[in-house]
Each structure stands twice: as structure tokens, then as C-alpha cells.
Design an enzyme around this catalytic site. Structure first.
Site, short mmCIF file in Angstrom:
data_model
loop_
_atom_site.label_atom_id
_atom_site.label_comp_id
_atom_site.label_asym_id
_atom_site.label_seq_id
_atom_site.Cartn_x
_atom_site.Cartn_y
_atom_site.Cartn_z
N LYS A 1 -1.48 -7.08 -9.44
CA LYS A 1 -2.43 -7.12 -8.31
C LYS A 1 -2.05 -5.96 -7.39
CE LYS A 1 -3.19 -8.30 -4.42
NZ LYS A 1 -3.61 -7.33 -3.36
N SER B 1 5.14 -6.90 3.12
CA SER B 1 5.61 -7.20 4.47
C SER B 1 5.77 -8.70 4.66
CB SER B 1 4.59 -6.70 5.47
OG SER B 1 3.49 -7.57 5.47
N CYS C 1 9.51 1.95 3.18
CA CYS C 1 10.40 0.83 3.51
C CYS C 1 11.82 1.34 3.78
CB CYS C 1 10.41 -0.18 2.38
SG CYS C 1 11.01 0.54 0.86
N GLU D 1 9.44 -4.06 12.71
CA GLU D 1 9.30 -2.87 11.85
C GLU D 1 8.03 -2.15 12.32
OE1 GLU D 1 7.93 -3.54 7.82
OE2 GLU D 1 9.10 -1.86 7.08
N PHE E 1 0.80 -1.23 0.00
CA PHE E 1 0.00 0.00 0.00
C PHE E 1 0.83 1.28 0.00
CE2 PHE E 1 0.95 -0.13 4.54
CZ PHE E 1 1.13 1.23 4.83
N GLU F 1 -4.99 -3.79 -2.05
CA GLU F 1 -6.45 -3.61 -1.91
C GLU F 1 -6.75 -2.32 -1.12
OE1 GLU F 1 -4.58 -5.95 -0.70
OE2 GLU F 1 -4.96 -6.26 1.45
N LYS F 2 -5.71 -1.74 -0.50
CA LYS F 2 -5.96 -0.54 0.31
C LYS F 2 -5.96 0.73 -0.55
CE LYS F 2 -4.16 -2.50 4.56
NZ LYS F 2 -3.24 -3.60 4.24
P1 NAD Z 1 1.39 -6.57 2.91
O1 NAD Z 1 2.38 -7.67 2.98
O2 NAD Z 1 0.31 -6.53 3.93
O3 NAD Z 1 0.67 -6.58 1.48
C1 NAD Z 1 1.41 -6.65 0.28
C2 NAD Z 1 0.60 -7.44 -0.74
O4 NAD Z 1 0.51 -8.81 -0.34
C3 NAD Z 1 -0.82 -6.91 -0.90
O5 NAD Z 1 -1.12 -6.86 -2.27
C4 NAD Z 1 -1.66 -7.93 -0.14
O6 NAD Z 1 -2.94 -8.08 -0.72
C5 NAD Z 1 -0.85 -9.22 -0.25
N1 NAD Z 1 -0.94 -10.10 0.95
C6 NAD Z 1 -0.87 -9.71 2.23
N2 NAD Z 1 -0.94 -10.79 3.03
C7 NAD Z 1 -1.05 -11.88 2.25
C8 NAD Z 1 -1.17 -13.30 2.49
N3 NAD Z 1 -1.17 -13.81 3.70
N4 NAD Z 1 -1.26 -14.11 1.45
C9 NAD Z 1 -1.25 -13.61 0.20
N5 NAD Z 1 -1.16 -12.29 -0.08
C10 NAD Z 1 -1.05 -11.44 0.92
O7 NAD Z 1 2.25 -5.21 2.92
P2 NAD Z 1 1.71 -3.74 3.07
O8 NAD Z 1 1.30 -3.53 4.47
O9 NAD Z 1 0.77 -3.45 1.98
O10 NAD Z 1 3.05 -2.89 2.76
C11 NAD Z 1 3.95 -2.45 3.74
C12 NAD Z 1 5.14 -3.40 3.86
O11 NAD Z 1 5.83 -3.47 2.63
C13 NAD Z 1 6.19 -2.95 4.87
O12 NAD Z 1 6.65 -4.07 5.58
C14 NAD Z 1 7.30 -2.38 4.01
O13 NAD Z 1 8.59 -2.38 4.60
C15 NAD Z 1 7.23 -3.28 2.84
N6 NAD Z 1 7.83 -2.63 1.68
C16 NAD Z 1 9.09 -2.99 1.34
C17 NAD Z 1 9.73 -2.36 0.29
C18 NAD Z 1 11.14 -2.69 -0.06
O14 NAD Z 1 11.56 -2.31 -1.14
N7 NAD Z 1 11.86 -3.39 0.79
C19 NAD Z 1 9.04 -1.38 -0.45
C20 NAD Z 1 7.74 -1.05 -0.06
C21 NAD Z 1 7.15 -1.70 0.99
#
Ligand code: NAD
Length: 543
Positions: free
Chosen positions: A191, A244, A328, A428, A167, A194-195
Site C-alpha cells: 500500500k 508517522s 526521518c 517532529e 510519502f 496516497e500522496k
Molecule cells: P503517515 O503516517 O501520514 O502515513 C503513512 C501511511 O499510513 C500512509 O500509507 C497512510 O495512508 C497511512 N495512514 C495514515 N494515517 C492512518 C490512519 N489513521 N489509519 C490507517 N492508516 C493511516 O506518514 P507520512 O506523513 O506519509 O510520512 C512521514 C512520517 O513518516 C514522518 O513522521 C517520518 O518521520 C516517518 N518516517 C519514519 C521513518 C523511519 O525509518 N523512522 C522513515 C520514513 C518516514
């Protein structure tokens, strides 16, 4: 059509009564999902429902993959110069509609408008880089490896690729993915989070206006079911994931789950998340894969006594609290070497002046965090720090923003006397919370950082080139800043997270990104007058 619906925030009353449904994009057409299930996209500053995102059906997902598969043969044979020209046009259109994209991001994600422009701009730079991507796709050629025989290598696209987005950068991260994949000749299924799915569909509309043929980019919305479908689908050859590893649905860790599930199917996985490749290996049955995965982070800054005071304080405040800490590469921990007191007090004075407000308000320095559960989690981690002995130097927990009383706001918060065993340090936080630690020497500071499981970014503030060079050499982080707090590489480099912040072999964008979305083919050709006789030799050919 899409821009009209999603680029401006409609009046609250009309939104509540009839929020628009976010369409999927399948084979070049924006279509409403038949699914009755959907998730509200909520403005984090107001709690108003901005739109509704459908949980795409399996049938619709299959249709998106089929459209991408069908589009592939003709797209891969489209000259690279034509593919690049579409990117040229896309970058022009993104510039044209930058304000509208930024407004959508602020409405759905909460960051300030200025920061939302930065989100789009850092993605735009990847599109600009894609305009000259042919250079990175060049193969190699060695003539006459044997008499009359030449060998050359070619970089070929993989086929249908998919991207799963977080998100926090609704424009930049989709733009890390599909422009690189498509310019390499692949077709794509995206994909979005969703947020905040709005920016993705707006970008897709621009890509089609730029000339991207139908089916080259498809979009499906949803959560874990659709992600699992992406991982399992036999026609998808590579998966890029940024997100994440927070324990969530199905008691899995999102990043780890996706990495192991997709690579068990023999796919390439590009992945930014919180767990190390070794941990992921233990979790999954990983066969025959090439992975690239970006995950969570805990980015440290080290401040040496000789650092320039003003510039360092400005950098710490900007990188610690910008985007409400939801980057991130946010600087979430600062280690002061030597006397920390005076630094901490000045830091607090500067952080106190930041304006917390809705991202659309012109004076806002930081906006709300993404959701109520995210806010609760951040508050819990702050409290856990206090309970385990950290000192709350600046407390942003009870902030009220006039006119936005229901927003998910947390003011800048500073915890000092933090130690490595505290939960607030190990997790984090992903909010506007800066942790302060102390060390007696640069070595001790680096030791703290190198022991942390994450390794996305680390920076040092000093006027000593010798100290900076030592830090650059010995620190275990993918991105190192020297007097630069958020050292996110430009697209001609790659985003190079390390340790638990990255899993895989090939990073996002840049040369590594091209390598991820292509595979090598090596050709050995013989053009000589073949001898009419000499018989058959069954021995291994040698030159
Ligand atoms: P998230 O993991 O909750 O969601 C990311 C994606 O995964 C979404 O599209 C979500 O629908 C999907 N998802 C979530 N849980 C899932 C599951 N159990 N099974 C299948 N799909 C699932 O992450 P977020 O909260 O949207 O984003 C923030 C996180 O992303 C932070 O931890 C941040 O550090 C990380 N991030 C890392 C970088 C990097 O380059 N290292 C860049 C941006 C964000």
C-alpha cells in the site's frame, strides 16, 4: 505501459483535463479500480494534479490478497537462486530507469532530482543485498544430539505479507519491503502512500519485467480503510509499516493504530513510527506478535568546540535542510557545547545561500514540502517557537519562488535559544527548520538528547575520539553518527531506530529484515536401526 504514463510530467493543461488514474496491481495485471472515490496526487511545486489515486474497494483488496495467497505455494518452492536472480535483473532494470523513477518522485513528492536519485539508489542497495540473501536464510545443524538423532533449523517464509508506506521516500521504502519479503519466499501486498504512489507502480512493473511471477507482488491504493483491511485480514501474516504517529483519521495515531490493530490479529508487525513499544502495548490488545515498526523522529547533532568548522557546518546545513527536512533522519536539532554564537552565525550565513526552487530546476538545493496542510503545520510550529521565546535567526516563512508562486515552499529556517519544553522541540516538525540549543558540557548535551522521547538518530561532531566513544556508548539512539550527520545504515546492517522511533523486535532490512519475513522450524530426525524391542517409555525423552 506504466512508465509511459507516470515517468514524465505531462503538460499542465492535459493533466488538469485528464489526469491518469493510478492502477492497482492484482495477480500480475494493472487494473483500474472500480471505486468512484479517488484522491488527487498533487505536484507540490505547482499544485497541478499529476494523477488520481483510487480508494480501492474491499472486493479489490480481497482479490489482491487472494492473488498473493494463490501465488505463495509455487513461489515458496521456487529455488532461492531463481528468486535471487530475479533481484539481479531487477537491480539492473532500476539502474536503467533511474532517471524516469527520479522524475516521477520529483513530480509527485517535490524533492530535487538529485535527491530523488538518492531515494532510488538507497532502495536499489537493498535489492542488491537481496541478490545474496540465501546467506542470511541459512539455518543451523547439530548432528547426533542423541544417538542417531540430528537436529536442524530452517528459516521458512511466512506467506502473504503487507507493507504500508509513507510519502517521504516513495522508492526507497517500498524497496526496503517487497524485495526482502519476496526473496525470502513470501508474496506481498503493498500500500504506497496516497500522496506519491507513482514510483511503487513503476517499480512493480520493473519487478515483473525482471521475472517476478504474477501474484507475488500486488499493489492496492487508498488510505485508512485499506490499511485497516490489511491489519484485519486473516490471510496476511505480517505487516511492515513506516510512517508517522500524527493524530489523523479516526482520531487514532496512524502508527500506533496500525501496530495494535495488526498485532491484535496475531500478525507480525514491522513498524517505524513515533511511539514506544510500551506506549503501543498500552493502546493495543497485543497478543502473540513479533513487531517491527519504524516511526517519527527528532534527530540531534552535538557540536563540540573542537569540531572541524567547515565540515561540521556543511554537514549541519545538508542534514538540516536537505529534502526540505522531510527525512526521518533529518537533523532537526543541534546542541552546541560551549560558545554557540559564532557557530550559529556561520550556520545562518551558509544556510542563507541555499537555493529554494522546484525540484526539477537544476539549481535547486531544496524543494517544496509535500502539501499545503504540511506547510501550515510547519509554520505553526515555527510560530509556536517564537511565541515561547526562541529567536528566529533565519526566517524562511515568506519565501516566494519565481515561476512557482503556488508551491508549498518554506526556506531554511533557524530557531536559536530553543529549550526542551517548547512545542517546536517536542514535536517532529518535518520541514526545513533547524533548532539550536546550548549545553555547557557533553554530559549535559547527551542528557538533553536522552530525555527526548524519540531515538532514531543522533550524531556528534568532534576531533576527540574519547568524546566520540563516550557519545557512542551512552547515547540513546538507534543510529549514531560520528562526524556523519545522517547515519542511515547500508543494507547489510539494519535500520535500527530506538525509543519512540521504533517499535518491535526485528528491524527493517539486513539480517533482522530476513528474520522478520521468515520463521524458524526445527527438525529432529532419527536415522538408526530401530530396536525391535525395548518397550514403550512414556518418560520425557532424554539423551
Ligand atoms: P503517515 O503516517 O501520514 O502515513 C503513512 C501511511 O499510513 C500512509 O500509507 C497512510 O495512508 C497511512 N495512514 C495514515 N494515517 C492512518 C490512519 N489513521 N489509519 C490507517 N492508516 C493511516 O506518514 P507520512 O506523513 O506519509 O510520512 C512521514 C512520517 O513518516 C514522518 O513522521 C517520518 O518521520 C516517518 N518516517 C519514519 C521513518 C523511519 O525509518 N523512522 C522513515 C520514513 C518516514
Amino acid at each position: 505501459q506504466i512508465f509511459a504514463k507516470f515517468s514524465t510530467a505531462p503538460e499542465p493543461s492535459s493533466k488538469l483535463l485528464n489526469p491518469p488514474r493510478v492502477p492497482n496491481l492484482i495477480g500480475g495485471t494493472f487494473v483500474d479500480s472500480k471505486s468512484l472515490a479517488s484522491i488527487d496526487v498533487i505536484n507540490p511545486a505547482t499544485q497541478e494534479v499529476v494523477s488520481q489515486v483510487p480508494l480501492t474497494t474491499n472486493e479489490e483488496f480481497k482479490a489482491a490478497v487472494s492473488a498473493a495467497k494463490e501465488a505463495f505455494p509455487s513461489w515458496r518452492n521456487t529455488p532461492i537462486t531463481t528468486r535471487q536472480r530475479i533481484m539481479f535483473k531487477l537491480q539492473e532494470l532500476i539502474r536503467r530507469d533511474m532517471d524516469k523513477l527520479a522524475m516521477n518522485i520529483t513530480t509527485e513528492q517535490g524533492k530535487t532530482l538529485k535527491d530523488a536519485h538518492g531515494d532510488v539508489f538507497r532502495g536499489l542497495e537493498v535489492v542488491e543485498h537481496a541478490c545474496g540473501m540465501a546467506n542470511l536464510q541459512m539455518g543451523g545443524y547439530v548432528p547426533n544430539v542423541s544417538n542417531g538423532i540430528d537436529t536442524y533449523s530452517i528459516r521458512e517464509p511466512l506467506g502473504v505479507c503487507a507493507g504500508i508506506c509513507p510519502f517521504n521516500f516513495p522508492a526507497m521504502i517500498p524497496l526496503w519491503m517487497f524485495p526482502v519479503a519476496a526473496t525470502c519466499g513470501n508474496t506481498f501486498v503493498l500500500k504506497p502512500s496516497e500522496k506519491d504512489p507513482g514510483a511503487s507502480i513503476m517499480l512493480a512493473e520493473l519487478a515483473m519485467e525482471a521475472g517476478l511471477p504474477h501474484g507475488v507482488l500486488n499493489i492496492v491504493h487508498g488510505t485508512n480503510d485499506i490499511v485497516n483491511a490489511i491489519c484485519d485480514d486473516d490471510d496476511i501474516r505480517a505487516v511492515s509499516f513506516v510512517g508517522s504517529n500524527i493524530v489523523s483519521f479516526l482520531l487514532t495515531l496512524a502508527g500506533m493504530h496500525i501496530y495494535s490493530r495488526a498485532s491484535a490479529k496475531g500478525k507480525r508487525v514491522q513498524y517505524i513510527s513515533r511511539f514506544s513499544k510500551n506506549q503501543l502495548f498500552l493502546m493495543g490488545n497485543l497478543i502473540n506478535f513479533c513487531a517491527q515498526s519504524n516511526m517519527g523522529a527528532k534527530n540531534h547533532g552535538v557540536v563540540l568546540p573542537d569540531a572541524s568548522v567547515d565540515a561540521t557546518l556543511n554537514a549541519l546545513v545538508a542534514a538540516g535542510f536537505g529534502a526540505a527536512g522531510q527525512r526521518c533522519m533529518a537533523l532537526s536539532t543541534v546542541v552546541f557545547v560551549g560558545d554557540s554564537k559564532s557557530w550559529e552565525n556561520k550556520l545562518m550565513e551558509r544556510a542563507k545561500t541555499l537555493k529554494v526552487n522546484a525540484g526539477t530546476e537544476p539549481d535547486a538545493d531544496l524543494g517544496p514540502v509535500i502539501s499545503k496542510p504540511a506547510k501550515e503545520r510547519i509554520l505553526r510550529l515555527i510560530q509556536s517557537g517564537v511565541d515561547s521565546g526562541a529567536r528566529l535567526l533565519l526566517d524562511g516563512r515568506n519565501i516566494v519562488v519565481p515561476g512557482y508562486e503556488h508551491g508549498n515552499f518554506i526556506g531554511p529556517t533557524i530557531l536559536t535559544d530553543v529549550t526542551a519544553d517548547m512545542e517546536c522541540y517536542k514535536e517532529e516538525i518535518f520541514g526545513p527548520v533547524l533548532l539550536c540549543m546550548k549545553a555547557d558540557s557533553l554530559e549535559e548535551a547527551m542528557n538533553i538528547i536522552n530525555k527526548n522521547k524519540y531515538g532514531n538518530g543522533a550524531c556528534i561532531f568532534t576531533s576527540s575520539g574519547v568524546a566520540a566513544r563516550k557519545f557512542q556508548t551512552e547515547i540513546e539512539a538507534g543510529q549514531v553518527g560520528i562526524n556523519v550527520p545522517i547515519p542511515v545504515p547500508l543494507p547489510f546492517f539494519s535500520f535500527t531506530g530506538n525509543k519512540a522511533s521504533f517499535a518491535g523486535d526485528l528491524n527493517f532490512y539486513g539480517k533482522a529484515g530476513v528474520n522478520f519475513y521468515t520463521q524458524m522450524k526445527t527438525v529432529t530426525q532419527q536415522w538408526k536401526d530401530l530396536p525391535g524391542s525395548g518397550g514403550v517409555s512414556l518418560a520425557m525423552p532424554t539423551s
